[in-house]
Scaffold this motif. Structure first.
Motif, PDB file in Angstrom:
ATOM      1  N   GLY A   1      50.819  -1.462   3.020  1.00  0.00           N
ATOM      2  CA  GLY A   1      51.966  -2.155   3.594  1.00  0.00           C
ATOM      3  C   GLY A   1      51.594  -3.510   4.163  1.00  0.00           C
ATOM      4  O   GLY A   1      52.341  -4.479   4.036  1.00  0.00           O
ATOM      5  N   LEU A   2      50.434  -3.596   4.799  1.00  0.00           N
ATOM      6  CA  LEU A   2      49.986  -4.876   5.348  1.00  0.00           C
ATOM      7  C   LEU A   2      49.695  -5.891   4.240  1.00  0.00           C
ATOM      8  O   LEU A   2      50.036  -7.064   4.365  1.00  0.00           O
ATOM      9  CB  LEU A   2      48.750  -4.675   6.224  1.00  0.00           C
ATOM     10  N   VAL A   3      49.069  -5.427   3.175  1.00  0.00           N
ATOM     11  CA  VAL A   3      48.787  -6.327   2.044  1.00  0.00           C
ATOM     12  C   VAL A   3      50.093  -6.805   1.421  1.00  0.00           C
ATOM     13  O   VAL A   3      50.282  -8.004   1.183  1.00  0.00           O
ATOM     14  CB  VAL A   3      47.893  -5.621   0.992  1.00  0.00           C
ATOM     15  N   TYR A   4      51.015  -5.880   1.170  1.00  0.00           N
ATOM     16  CA  TYR A   4      52.317  -6.226   0.604  1.00  0.00           C
ATOM     17  C   TYR A   4      53.060  -7.221   1.500  1.00  0.00           C
ATOM     18  O   TYR A   4      53.557  -8.245   1.038  1.00  0.00           O
ATOM     19  CB  TYR A   4      53.164  -4.960   0.402  1.00  0.00           C
ATOM     20  N   THR A   5      53.120  -6.912   2.800  1.00  0.00           N
ATOM     21  CA  THR A   5      53.828  -7.783   3.734  1.00  0.00           C
ATOM     22  C   THR A   5      53.171  -9.156   3.800  1.00  0.00           C
ATOM     23  O   THR A   5      53.858 -10.180   3.838  1.00  0.00           O
ATOM     24  CB  THR A   5      53.875  -7.140   5.137  1.00  0.00           C
ATOM     25  N   GLY A   6      51.855  -9.182   3.800  1.00  0.00           N
ATOM     26  CA  GLY A   6      51.149 -10.466   3.822  1.00  0.00           C
ATOM     27  C   GLY A   6      51.475 -11.324   2.614  1.00  0.00           C
ATOM     28  O   GLY A   6      51.728 -12.530   2.745  1.00  0.00           O
TER      29      GLY A   6
ATOM     30  N   ILE B   1      65.547 -17.270   0.691  1.00  0.00           N
ATOM     31  CA  ILE B   1      64.508 -16.935   1.664  1.00  0.00           C
ATOM     32  C   ILE B   1      64.991 -15.815   2.586  1.00  0.00           C
ATOM     33  O   ILE B   1      64.245 -14.893   2.906  1.00  0.00           O
ATOM     34  CB  ILE B   1      64.073 -18.190   2.444  1.00  0.00           C
ATOM     35  N   LYS B   2      66.256 -15.868   2.987  1.00  0.00           N
ATOM     36  CA  LYS B   2      66.820 -14.781   3.802  1.00  0.00           C
ATOM     37  C   LYS B   2      66.805 -13.477   3.013  1.00  0.00           C
ATOM     38  O   LYS B   2      66.517 -12.409   3.564  1.00  0.00           O
ATOM     39  CB  LYS B   2      68.243 -15.115   4.236  1.00  0.00           C
TER      40      LYS B   2
ATOM     41  N   PRO C   1      63.373 -22.604  -4.343  1.00  0.00           N
ATOM     42  CA  PRO C   1      63.811 -22.053  -3.060  1.00  0.00           C
ATOM     43  C   PRO C   1      65.178 -22.562  -2.596  1.00  0.00           C
ATOM     44  O   PRO C   1      65.569 -23.685  -2.877  1.00  0.00           O
ATOM     45  CB  PRO C   1      62.723 -22.543  -2.100  1.00  0.00           C
ATOM     46  N   THR C   2      65.901 -21.687  -1.916  1.00  0.00           N
ATOM     47  CA  THR C   2      67.096 -22.045  -1.149  1.00  0.00           C
ATOM     48  C   THR C   2      67.036 -21.231   0.143  1.00  0.00           C
ATOM     49  O   THR C   2      66.301 -20.246   0.240  1.00  0.00           O
ATOM     50  CB  THR C   2      68.409 -21.722  -1.893  1.00  0.00           C
ATOM     51  N   THR C   3      67.821 -21.647   1.115  1.00  0.00           N
ATOM     52  CA  THR C   3      67.834 -20.934   2.387  1.00  0.00           C
ATOM     53  C   THR C   3      68.277 -19.487   2.207  1.00  0.00           C
ATOM     54  O   THR C   3      67.693 -18.569   2.789  1.00  0.00           O
ATOM     55  CB  THR C   3      68.762 -21.660   3.384  1.00  0.00           C
ATOM     56  N   GLN C   4      69.300 -19.250   1.399  1.00  0.00           N
ATOM     57  CA  GLN C   4      69.790 -17.887   1.186  1.00  0.00           C
ATOM     58  C   GLN C   4      68.762 -17.022   0.478  1.00  0.00           C
ATOM     59  O   GLN C   4      68.602 -15.842   0.796  1.00  0.00           O
ATOM     60  CB  GLN C   4      71.104 -17.905   0.397  1.00  0.00           C
TER      61      GLN C   4
ATOM     62  N   ALA D   1      57.083 -16.436   0.993  1.00  0.00           N
ATOM     63  CA  ALA D   1      58.275 -16.952   1.678  1.00  0.00           C
ATOM     64  C   ALA D   1      57.954 -18.242   2.417  1.00  0.00           C
ATOM     65  O   ALA D   1      58.762 -19.175   2.440  1.00  0.00           O
ATOM     66  CB  ALA D   1      58.828 -15.903   2.635  1.00  0.00           C
ATOM     67  N   LYS D   2      56.779 -18.323   3.025  1.00  0.00           N
ATOM     68  CA  LYS D   2      56.362 -19.541   3.725  1.00  0.00           C
ATOM     69  C   LYS D   2      56.203 -20.698   2.740  1.00  0.00           C
ATOM     70  O   LYS D   2      56.610 -21.827   3.034  1.00  0.00           O
ATOM     71  CB  LYS D   2      55.059 -19.279   4.479  1.00  0.00           C
TER      72      LYS D   2
END
Length: 89
Positions: free
Chosen positions: A61-66, A29-30, A24-27, A72-73
């Motif tokens: 969409g909810l599954v994908y977003t989750g 994650i963005k 991971p890096t900040t960029q 990302a977290k």
């Protein structure tokens, strides 16, 4: 055409989410938030422009977003641990 774009960006963002959870890096994650937003927006366009079943798309969409938000977290937590371990020296 929009369907191909939607599938491509969704697949790319899922693979990228998996990748950044290891390095991971900040960029990065963005970038995952940008790719996720693009996928959601193209999904909204698909639902509005076609006679698709909204419930089916919404659930997918909810599954994908989750999944992408969880990845990302995880990347954010790993990045925080990396920053803490390097700042203690």
């Amino acid at each position: 055409m929009i369907l191909i774009f939607h599938i491509l960006i969704a697949t790319l963002s899922l693979l990228y989410s998996i990748f950044i959870s290891f390095n991971p890096t900040t960029q990065k994650i963005k970038n995952i938030y940008i790719l996720t937003s693009g996928t959601i927006l193209s999904g909204i366009v698909l639902v509005v422009t076609t006679s698709a079943d909204f419930g089916k798309f919404c659930l997918s969409g909810l599954v994908y977003t989750g999944i992408t938000v969880i990845l990302a977290k995880i990347a954010k937590l790993k990045l925080a641990n990396i920053k803490m371990s390097t700042s203690s020296f």
